[in-house]
Design an enzyme around this catalytic site. Structure first.
Site, PDB file in Angstrom:
ATOM      1  N   ASP A  46       0.713  -1.222  -0.048  1.00 16.83           N
ATOM      2  CA  ASP A  46      -0.061  -0.162  -0.077  1.00 16.83           C
ATOM      3  C   ASP A  46       0.797   1.337   0.192  1.00 16.83           C
ATOM      4  OD1 ASP A  46      -2.341  -1.648  -0.028  1.00 16.83           O
ATOM      5  OD2 ASP A  46      -2.917  -1.190   1.925  1.00 16.83           O
ATOM      6  N   GLU A 125     -10.002   3.719  14.985  1.00 16.37           N
ATOM      7  CA  GLU A 125     -10.346   2.299  14.572  1.00 16.37           C
ATOM      8  C   GLU A 125      -8.893   1.438  13.772  1.00 16.37           C
ATOM      9  OE1 GLU A 125     -13.671   2.911  12.319  1.00 16.37           O
ATOM     10  OE2 GLU A 125     -14.801   3.925  13.766  1.00 16.37           O
ATOM     11  N   LYS A 127      -7.121  -0.342  11.165  1.00 17.48           N
ATOM     12  CA  LYS A 127      -7.072  -0.465   9.861  1.00 17.48           C
ATOM     13  C   LYS A 127      -6.973  -1.816   9.479  1.00 17.48           C
ATOM     14  CE  LYS A 127      -6.620   0.364   5.198  1.00 17.48           C
ATOM     15  NZ  LYS A 127      -6.664  -1.079   4.859  1.00 17.48           N
ATOM     16  N   ARG A 148     -16.703  -3.510  -3.007  1.00 18.82           N
ATOM     17  CA  ARG A 148     -16.643  -2.034  -3.462  1.00 18.82           C
ATOM     18  C   ARG A 148     -16.677  -1.840  -4.948  1.00 18.82           C
ATOM     19  NH1 ARG A 148     -12.932   2.316  -3.535  1.00 18.82           N
ATOM     20  NH2 ARG A 148     -11.263   0.921  -2.900  1.00 18.82           N
TER      21      ARG A 148
END
Length: 263
Positions: A46, A125, A127, A148
């Site tokens: 990422d 929160e 990941k 998605r």
């Protein structure tokens, strides 16, 4: 005059070099988008992807005339697989922004404070490195599930999601909107991956490399019976489109509401 001409020529050469770099970055990003979102087998981290994305955004901001309508900086994800059909989200399912910079976090907090005034705090929160999903509940009953995808429509994974005991077929409690999209992240834990790989190695199959790829690949399986053999879990943190009902406007209360519903 001669100096102005030389300077203009240098600027044109520099712009041409940037245009070539923009085309290269676009092609590279589209390739990795397809690998990540459509095939579930990313080749880069990422962080490395973010470097490519930011470099392209920086050049497009500097040369807006080189911006194209189909630039990956204007899109989220990639086109969904069509093996089992697609489902259109009631409301676009956008990607989350990120940063690796303390300064950008401070700047974000300053912008939020200016917009809404002093806040009583933030919800932090985990990941989760899984696959984004959207569940549609009608009258409290799960009717369909989708990835998605490209943000507008995603792959229909209803049959596979129905095999997972952790995903409630019917929401519990009261004050549930007649129609609501629940958004979250579905994933496979490291311990479950270990269990799966032990079974695969025992039968002479190659073990899976990591939980994220295993989860993405599992959701693409066309046989729900195979999906049922793998235990996936999920964390739900947002909602998309909805009709009727009222929901809290603070994240903490929204998470508590989801928990009461059995999510």
């Amino acid at each position: 005059m001669e100096f102005s001409i030389q300077q203009a020529e240098r600027n044109l050469m520099k712009k041409n070099e940037h245009e070539k770099e923009i085309r290269r970055l676009r092609a590279e990003i589209e390739k990795h988008n397809h690998l990540y979102y459509s095939e579930g087998r990313p080749e880069i981290s990422d962080a490395d992807y973010d470097v490519l994305f930011r470099n392209l955004k920086r050049l497009e901001d500097k040369y807006p005339e080189l911006m194209l309508d189909d630039s990956p900086t204007l899109k989220v994800g990639s086109s969904p697989s069509t093996e089992r059909g697609t489902l259109k989200h009631l409301k676009p399912m956008l990607s989350l922004d990120n940063t690796y910079s303390d300064a950008e976090i401070r700047s974000w907090i300053e912008r939020i404070t200016k917009t809404i005034g002093n806040s009583s705090g933030f919800i932090v929160e985990d990941k989760i490195d899984g696959v984004g999903i959207s569940l549609l509940y009608e009258e409290g009953v799960l009717s369909r599930a989708a990835t998605r995808g490209n943000g507008i429509e995603g792959e229909d994974i209803t049959a596979n999601i129905m095999t997972q005991k952790l995903i409630p077929r019917r929401l519990k409690g009261s004050s549930i909107p007649p129609i609501i999209e629940i958004r979250g992240e579905i994933f496979i834990t490291h311990s479950e991956l270990e269990r799966i790989n032990i079974k695969r190695e025992a039968s002479g199959e190659k073990p899976f490399s990591n939980p994220r790829n295993t989860c993405a690949g599992t959701l693409k399986l066309l046989d729900p019976n195979l999906v049922a053999e793998r235990k996936m879990t999920a964390f739900f943190y947002a909602y998309g489109g909805r009709e009727g009902g009222e929901l809290p406007d603070r994240q903490k209360q929204l998470l508590e509401t989801f928990s009461r519903w059995g999510l």
